[in-house]
Scaffold this motif. Structure first.
Motif, mmCIF file in Angstrom:
data_model
loop_
_atom_site.group_PDB
_atom_site.id
_atom_site.type_symbol
_atom_site.label_atom_id
_atom_site.label_comp_id
_atom_site.label_asym_id
_atom_site.label_seq_id
_atom_site.Cartn_x
_atom_site.Cartn_y
_atom_site.Cartn_z
ATOM 1 N N ARG A 171 57.199 67.753 2.661
ATOM 2 C CA ARG A 171 56.709 67.494 0.938
ATOM 3 C C ARG A 171 55.255 66.526 1.648
ATOM 4 N NH1 ARG A 171 55.517 62.343 -0.431
ATOM 5 N NH2 ARG A 171 55.391 62.090 -2.880
ATOM 6 N N VAL A 172 54.319 67.794 0.931
ATOM 7 C CA VAL A 172 53.231 66.467 1.156
ATOM 8 C C VAL A 172 52.789 66.444 0.301
ATOM 9 C CG1 VAL A 172 52.307 68.287 3.404
ATOM 10 C CG2 VAL A 172 51.914 68.810 0.812
ATOM 11 N N ARG A 173 51.765 65.408 0.169
ATOM 12 C CA ARG A 173 50.532 64.425 -1.067
ATOM 13 C C ARG A 173 49.735 65.733 -1.616
ATOM 14 N NH1 ARG A 173 45.899 62.570 -2.196
ATOM 15 N NH2 ARG A 173 46.017 60.754 -3.749
ATOM 16 N N THR A 174 49.369 66.544 -0.444
ATOM 17 C CA THR A 174 47.502 67.431 -1.043
ATOM 18 C C THR A 174 47.892 69.084 0.051
ATOM 19 O OG1 THR A 174 46.595 65.659 -1.079
ATOM 20 C CG2 THR A 174 45.353 67.720 -1.068
ATOM 21 N N PHE A 175 47.895 70.079 -0.910
ATOM 22 C CA PHE A 175 47.828 71.001 0.327
ATOM 23 C C PHE A 175 46.788 71.858 -0.325
ATOM 24 C CE2 PHE A 175 48.580 75.601 -0.371
ATOM 25 C CZ PHE A 175 48.134 75.954 0.801
ATOM 26 N N PHE A 176 45.515 71.555 0.867
ATOM 27 C CA PHE A 176 44.596 72.154 1.137
ATOM 28 C C PHE A 176 44.468 73.702 0.535
ATOM 29 C CE2 PHE A 176 43.255 67.865 2.247
ATOM 30 C CZ PHE A 176 42.828 67.392 1.208
ATOM 31 N N LEU A 177 44.070 74.223 -0.195
ATOM 32 C CA LEU A 177 43.992 75.780 -0.218
ATOM 33 C C LEU A 177 42.895 76.641 -0.291
ATOM 34 C CD1 LEU A 177 46.279 78.766 -1.241
ATOM 35 C CD2 LEU A 177 45.844 77.695 -3.923
ATOM 36 N N ARG A 199 52.762 79.878 -1.544
ATOM 37 C CA ARG A 199 53.483 79.486 -2.685
ATOM 38 C C ARG A 199 54.424 78.263 -1.970
ATOM 39 N NH1 ARG A 199 53.601 85.197 -3.924
ATOM 40 N NH2 ARG A 199 55.040 85.819 -3.596
ATOM 41 N N GLN A 200 55.043 78.771 -0.969
ATOM 42 C CA GLN A 200 56.109 77.714 -0.240
ATOM 43 C C GLN A 200 55.445 76.111 0.091
ATOM 44 O OE1 GLN A 200 59.437 79.428 -0.563
ATOM 45 N NE2 GLN A 200 59.443 78.598 1.388
ATOM 46 N N LEU A 201 54.037 76.073 0.341
ATOM 47 C CA LEU A 201 53.462 75.517 0.766
ATOM 48 C C LEU A 201 52.959 74.590 -0.771
ATOM 49 C CD1 LEU A 201 51.054 76.017 3.535
ATOM 50 C CD2 LEU A 201 52.862 74.546 4.051
ATOM 51 N N MET A 202 52.359 75.582 -1.533
ATOM 52 C CA MET A 202 52.091 74.683 -3.027
ATOM 53 C C MET A 202 53.409 73.926 -3.863
ATOM 54 S SD MET A 202 49.851 77.858 -4.603
ATOM 55 C CE MET A 202 49.476 76.946 -5.628
ATOM 56 N N ASP A 203 54.944 74.591 -3.356
ATOM 57 C CA ASP A 203 56.025 74.290 -3.654
ATOM 58 C C ASP A 203 55.857 73.464 -3.586
ATOM 59 O OD1 ASP A 203 56.066 75.859 -5.570
ATOM 60 O OD2 ASP A 203 57.737 76.773 -3.847
ATOM 61 N N ILE A 204 55.733 72.363 -2.231
ATOM 62 C CA ILE A 204 56.150 70.777 -1.820
ATOM 63 C C ILE A 204 55.362 69.836 -1.907
ATOM 64 C CG2 ILE A 204 57.126 72.168 0.431
ATOM 65 C CD1 ILE A 204 55.577 71.594 2.295
ATOM 66 N N ALA A 205 54.248 70.831 -2.312
ATOM 67 C CA ALA A 205 53.103 69.620 -2.317
ATOM 68 C C ALA A 205 52.996 68.775 -3.717
ATOM 69 C CB ALA A 205 51.824 70.517 -2.244
ATOM 70 N N ASP A 206 52.474 67.283 -3.707
ATOM 71 C CA ASP A 206 52.402 66.650 -4.865
ATOM 72 C C ASP A 206 50.863 67.376 -6.094
ATOM 73 O OD1 ASP A 206 54.205 64.978 -3.756
ATOM 74 O OD2 ASP A 206 53.430 63.422 -3.373
ATOM 75 N N GLU A 207 50.135 67.912 -5.173
ATOM 76 C CA GLU A 207 49.048 68.398 -5.971
ATOM 77 C C GLU A 207 48.210 69.256 -5.147
ATOM 78 O OE1 GLU A 207 45.980 65.418 -6.842
ATOM 79 O OE2 GLU A 207 45.494 65.348 -4.893
ATOM 80 N N VAL A 208 47.939 70.311 -5.645
ATOM 81 C CA VAL A 208 47.296 71.286 -4.635
ATOM 82 C C VAL A 208 45.433 71.197 -5.154
ATOM 83 C CG1 VAL A 208 46.515 73.942 -4.458
ATOM 84 C CG2 VAL A 208 48.995 73.121 -4.761
ATOM 85 N N VAL A 209 44.776 71.430 -4.456
ATOM 86 C CA VAL A 209 43.189 71.085 -4.282
ATOM 87 C C VAL A 209 43.203 73.084 -3.958
ATOM 88 C CG1 VAL A 209 41.455 69.949 -3.162
ATOM 89 C CG2 VAL A 209 43.162 68.750 -3.666
ATOM 90 N N LEU A 210 42.043 73.708 -4.301
ATOM 91 C CA LEU A 210 41.401 74.659 -4.297
ATOM 92 C C LEU A 210 40.402 74.090 -3.259
ATOM 93 C CD1 LEU A 210 41.751 77.809 -4.528
ATOM 94 C CD2 LEU A 210 40.819 77.562 -6.408
#
Length: 260
Positions: A171-177, A199-210
């Protein structure tokens, strides 16, 4: 000038090509460089040592990455892209707390995000990007988690079932996509294999920052990652095209535009 044409060129031209390529991919291995340039690995190491002495690169196991804060130069399209990546990356990491657990995507912009992490950051980083992992190997972080698997050569990233399975308990707080492309319909990757990992990394993130530069607005890529509604924020160096801006507004994503 192509890589093959540099075999008999002077060291200066060879090193200029290496540095320009590093700015695009983030990491280069000695083996790949020797094969592409048609010279010995000893010659490549000598070139890399010279670039390191000039403060441009940092030697790591098996190759080299850009030195954090290295001068980017000016006057070429590659330099313009590198400077834009540095700007958006520096702004993006302002959303990170010093002890956060974050995930960083592959590609040159992902590598720029890793380089932009402040010295005070002591949290955990998860990534499937070889250049990101190499960049962080000398940092004093609480933990760096490498998502191994099949190496995708063009993006220097691990993909496939092994990579995806490794995210299942994380689980991560933020995924930098940092995808290849974006339009009003969604986000895109160069291959289905990488899109699946993203997509997998987006699913484990609290929020996704593009995090993208203007290049992503005009790049076409075949594999759809996700719709725009999965994003929490967008950090870029240019206001998105009107159709994309409208689509972002509909899903409540306000672009953070970092001026040059």
């Amino acid at each position: 000038m192509t890589a093959a044409s540099l075999r008999y060129e002077a060291a200066t031209e060879r090193r200029t090509w290496m540095l320009s390529t590093l700015r695009s991919v983030g990491f280069l291995s000695v083996t790949d460089l020797a094969r592409q340039l048609g010279v010995s690995q000893m010659t490549i190491r000598r070139d890399l040592h010279a670039l390191e002495n000039d403060g441009h690169v940092r030697l790591v196991h098996g190759g080299a990455s850009l030195t954090p804060g290295a001068p980017l130069g000016s006057g070429s399209p590659e330099d313009d892209d590198a400077e834009a990546r540095e700007r958006v990356a520096a702004h993006a990491v302002e959303f990170v707390s010093d002890t956060d657990t974050i995930a960083i995507d592959a590609g040159a912009t992902g590598h720029a995000v890793a380089r932009a992490l402040p010295e005070t950051f002591s949290g955990c980083v998860i990534s499937h990007s070889l250049p990101v992992l190499q960049c962080l190997s000398t940092r004093r972080l609480e933990r760096v988690v490498a998502l191994g698997g099949e190496l995708l050569a063009g993006r220097h990233a691990f993909v496939g079932p092994t990579t995806e399975a490794a995210t299942a308990q994380l689980r991560v707080r933020t995924f930098f996509l940092t995808p290849c492309g974006i339009d009003a319909r969604g986000l895109y990757a160069a291959s289905p294999a990488e899109a699946s990992v993203q997509r997998q990394l987006m699913d484990i993130a609290d929020e996704v920052v593009l995090v993208v530069t203007r290049e992503a607005f005009r790049t076409s890529a075949p594999a759809r990652i996700a719709p725009l509604g999965r994003l929490a924020r967008l950090v870029t160096d240019q206001r998105p095209p009107s159709e994309l801006s409208c689509a972002l507004r509909r899903v409540g994503v306000v672009p953070h535009v970092v001026d040059g």
